[in-house]
Design a protein around this motif. Structure first.
Motif, PDB file in Angstrom:
ATOM      1  N   ALA A 283      -7.451   1.621   2.572  1.00 41.54           N
ATOM      2  CA  ALA A 283      -6.221   0.917   2.922  1.00 41.54           C
ATOM      3  C   ALA A 283      -6.426   0.118   4.203  1.00 41.54           C
TER       4      ALA A 283
ATOM      5  N   GLU B 256     -11.795   0.647  -1.553  1.00 44.26           N
ATOM      6  CA  GLU B 256     -10.570   1.427  -1.745  1.00 44.26           C
ATOM      7  C   GLU B 256      -9.810   1.682  -0.449  1.00 44.26           C
TER       8      GLU B 256
ATOM      9  N   HIS C  98      -1.187  -2.430   5.625  1.00 44.45           N
ATOM     10  CA  HIS C  98      -0.060  -3.342   5.402  1.00 44.45           C
ATOM     11  C   HIS C  98       1.251  -2.561   5.494  1.00 44.45           C
TER      12      HIS C  98
ATOM     13  N   ASN D 187      -5.723   5.185   0.586  1.00 47.42           N
ATOM     14  CA  ASN D 187      -6.358   4.546  -0.573  1.00 47.42           C
ATOM     15  C   ASN D 187      -5.443   3.454  -1.129  1.00 47.42           C
ATOM     16  N   LYS D 188      -5.908   2.199  -1.058  1.00 43.32           N
ATOM     17  CA  LYS D 188      -5.057   1.085  -1.478  1.00 43.32           C
ATOM     18  C   LYS D 188      -5.009   0.905  -2.993  1.00 43.32           C
ATOM     19  N   THR D 189      -5.778   1.696  -3.755  1.00 44.02           N
ATOM     20  CA  THR D 189      -5.767   1.551  -5.209  1.00 44.02           C
ATOM     21  C   THR D 189      -4.678   2.378  -5.887  1.00 44.02           C
TER      22      THR D 189
ATOM     23  N   GLU E 161       0.843  -1.196   0.000  1.00 37.31           N
ATOM     24  CA  GLU E 161       0.000   0.000   0.000  1.00 37.31           C
ATOM     25  C   GLU E 161       0.879   1.247   0.000  1.00 37.31           C
TER      26      GLU E 161
END
Length: 248
Positions: free
Chosen positions: A182, A180, A185, A165-167, A160
């Motif tokens: 997070a 989206e 991680h 926002n993990k995208t 991440e």
């Protein structure tokens, strides 16, 4: 996302707990079949959440005490309601138990959330009895899909870049990602790195296992992904999740 934000009380609403319980039943099958040859009497789950996984294990094993540690006070209360001997703890600091206390210590999708993985492994070794087992399950940075996506410049799944926002960095995959937010991680391992870490702290590796597990995908992609994921999970270094069984 900071760990205290991710493990907020809202995480344990009814709808999300239902999904957690479904996941726990599936994941418990992979763990329990490796327990059958061992008579564990005292087990500790690191990062037990609201206790669903520990509860599924407890249902199967007779005369076993299952302890759990988690950062969330809400989760600890829910785990206690399931009969788990749970307490709140920050696993970046210590495991609050005496030396040589457990026959088995295990964690499921925890180590990637920990800032100080070295300390976690040292502490796990400390609280294990001689001859005790340590089992760790974590997402695999080098799983088959990441290897393919890297060729197209896509940021690896499970890493991440953003705390929000993990995208970020996922390019054309964004339209297939339903959530989206997070998940926090911090340190993502592949099989080689995880085994090296366990070796570093004196664990004896007994088994390396690949675990397939689906993502939430549109129906037309779900079947294809599931077939490929099952096939590649036969080689742990390519699997979506990896499980390593080690002994003190």
């Amino acid at each position: 996302m900071e760990v205290n934000q991710y493990y907020k009380p809202e995480r344990y609403k009814k709808a999300e707990i239902t999904e957690i319980r479904k996941f726990a039943k599936i994941r418990a099958k992979f763990l329990i079949k490796h327990f059958e040859k061992n008579k564990f009497k005292k087990i500790l789950e690191l990062g037990c959440g609201e206790g669903s996984l520990a509860f599924e294990i407890k249902k199967t094993l007779d005369s076993v005490q299952i302890f759990g540690l988690d950062f969330s006070s809400t989760a600890v209360k829910l785990a206690k309601d399931k009969g788990i001997i749970a307490k709140k703890a920050d696993l970046n600091l210590a495991i609050p138990f005496k030396n040589n206390e457990f026959d088995l210590v295990f964690s499921n999708l925890l180590i990637e959330h920990i800032y100080n993985a070295d300390l976690l492994l040292r502490e796990s070794l400390r609280v294990l009895k001689k001859g005790g087992y340590f089992i760790v399950i974590t997402p695999n940075l080098s799983f088959w899909l990441n290897r393919l996506l890297f060729l197209f410049g896509i940021y690896p799944i499970f890493l991440e870049a953003s705390l929000v926002n993990k995208t970020i960095g996922t390019g054309f995959l964004k339209k297939f990602i339903f959530d989206e937010e997070a998940v926090g991680h911090i340190r993502v391992f592949n099989l080689t790195a995880l085994v090296d870490m366990l070796d570093l702290y004196g664990f004896k590796i007994e088994k390396k296992i690949g675990i397939p597990f689906p993502f939430k995908l549109p129906k037309f992609l779900s079947l294809l992904y599931s077939i490929l994921d099952w096939f590649f999970s036969k080689k742990p270094s390519l699997a979506r999740d990896i499980m390593v069984i080690a002994k003190k």
